[in-house]
Design a protein around this motif. Sequence first.
Motif, PDB file in Angstrom:
ATOM      1  N   ASN A 173       9.833  -4.319  12.785  1.00 13.76           N
ATOM      2  CA  ASN A 173       8.476  -4.150  13.292  1.00 13.76           C
ATOM      3  C   ASN A 173       7.786  -2.940  12.678  1.00 13.76           C
ATOM      4  O   ASN A 173       6.566  -2.909  12.584  1.00 13.76           O
ATOM      5  CB  ASN A 173       8.485  -4.019  14.817  1.00 13.76           C
ATOM      6  N   ASN A 174       8.552  -1.932  12.273  1.00  9.67           N
ATOM      7  CA  ASN A 174       7.989  -0.721  11.688  1.00  9.67           C
ATOM      8  C   ASN A 174       7.991  -0.753  10.162  1.00  9.67           C
ATOM      9  O   ASN A 174       7.611   0.227   9.535  1.00  9.67           O
ATOM     10  CB  ASN A 174       8.777   0.505  12.167  1.00  9.67           C
ATOM     11  N   TYR A 175       8.409  -1.848   9.553  1.00 11.12           N
ATOM     12  CA  TYR A 175       8.489  -1.940   8.099  1.00 11.12           C
ATOM     13  C   TYR A 175       7.111  -2.325   7.566  1.00 11.12           C
ATOM     14  O   TYR A 175       6.713  -3.486   7.601  1.00 11.12           O
ATOM     15  CB  TYR A 175       9.544  -2.971   7.678  1.00 11.12           C
ATOM     16  N   ASP A 176       6.373  -1.338   7.056  1.00 13.47           N
ATOM     17  CA  ASP A 176       5.004  -1.567   6.614  1.00 13.47           C
ATOM     18  C   ASP A 176       4.853  -1.551   5.098  1.00 13.47           C
ATOM     19  O   ASP A 176       3.743  -1.481   4.580  1.00 13.47           O
ATOM     20  CB  ASP A 176       4.078  -0.528   7.231  1.00 13.47           C
ATOM     21  N   HIS A 177       5.940  -1.627   4.380  1.00 13.68           N
ATOM     22  CA  HIS A 177       5.903  -1.504   2.933  1.00 13.68           C
ATOM     23  C   HIS A 177       5.078  -2.614   2.273  1.00 13.68           C
ATOM     24  O   HIS A 177       4.360  -2.365   1.307  1.00 13.68           O
ATOM     25  CB  HIS A 177       7.326  -1.475   2.370  1.00 13.68           C
ATOM     26  N   TYR A 178       5.172  -3.827   2.786  1.00 20.08           N
ATOM     27  CA  TYR A 178       4.378  -4.928   2.220  1.00 20.08           C
ATOM     28  C   TYR A 178       2.889  -4.690   2.450  1.00 20.08           C
ATOM     29  O   TYR A 178       2.071  -4.908   1.566  1.00 20.08           O
ATOM     30  CB  TYR A 178       4.795  -6.271   2.825  1.00 20.08           C
ATOM     31  N   GLU A 179       2.553  -4.223   3.625  1.00 20.11           N
ATOM     32  CA  GLU A 179       1.151  -3.950   3.949  1.00 20.11           C
ATOM     33  C   GLU A 179       0.598  -2.818   3.076  1.00 20.11           C
ATOM     34  O   GLU A 179      -0.516  -2.908   2.573  1.00 20.11           O
ATOM     35  CB  GLU A 179       1.042  -3.574   5.427  1.00 20.11           C
ATOM     36  N   LYS A 180       1.386  -1.778   2.875  1.00 20.11           N
ATOM     37  CA  LYS A 180       0.931  -0.618   2.103  1.00 20.11           C
ATOM     38  C   LYS A 180       0.908  -0.865   0.598  1.00 20.11           C
ATOM     39  O   LYS A 180      -0.019  -0.445  -0.087  1.00 20.11           O
ATOM     40  CB  LYS A 180       1.845   0.581   2.361  1.00 20.11           C
ATOM     41  N   TYR A 181       1.962  -1.513   0.065  1.00 23.12           N
ATOM     42  CA  TYR A 181       2.149  -1.579  -1.388  1.00 23.12           C
ATOM     43  C   TYR A 181       2.204  -2.991  -1.966  1.00 23.12           C
ATOM     44  O   TYR A 181       2.210  -3.156  -3.180  1.00 23.12           O
ATOM     45  CB  TYR A 181       3.422  -0.819  -1.782  1.00 23.12           C
ATOM     46  N   GLY A 182       2.313  -3.997  -1.111  1.00 24.55           N
ATOM     47  CA  GLY A 182       2.347  -5.369  -1.596  1.00 24.55           C
ATOM     48  C   GLY A 182       3.715  -5.867  -2.017  1.00 24.55           C
ATOM     49  O   GLY A 182       3.846  -6.966  -2.552  1.00 24.55           O
TER      50      GLY A 182
END
Length: 116
Positions: free
Chosen positions: A2-11
């Motif tokens: 739920n806290n893994y935002d790497h796709y949102e930030k960097y694609g």
Amino acid sequence: MNNYDHYEKYGFGRWSVLHKETQEYLGWCGLKYDEALDEVDLGFRFYQKHWRKGFATEAAKKCIEIGFAQLRLKKIVGRVMPENRASIKVLEKVGMSFVERRIVNDQEWFVYAISS
């Protein structure tokens, strides 16, 4: 997750690796941008029962291919503990070369890299 935002930030980010035929979860592999070092790292972890079967090498090759062809990265690094000979071998098999030795939090790491 739920806290893994790497796709949102960097694609891009890490991927689960499943066996093609059985769909068994083998581990993970993928690319991760490290803001502090301004570099993209290739990482992988597989369950021990799946070691020495070529899964890490196959997944790592695909990540590098995607990193250069689709994400248009210029350089990808791999960081590994010196005693982890199997992971060093994977990095070398996918075309990475030794760049430097780093000490991070009193831990020694070898850095390998490949450029497009």
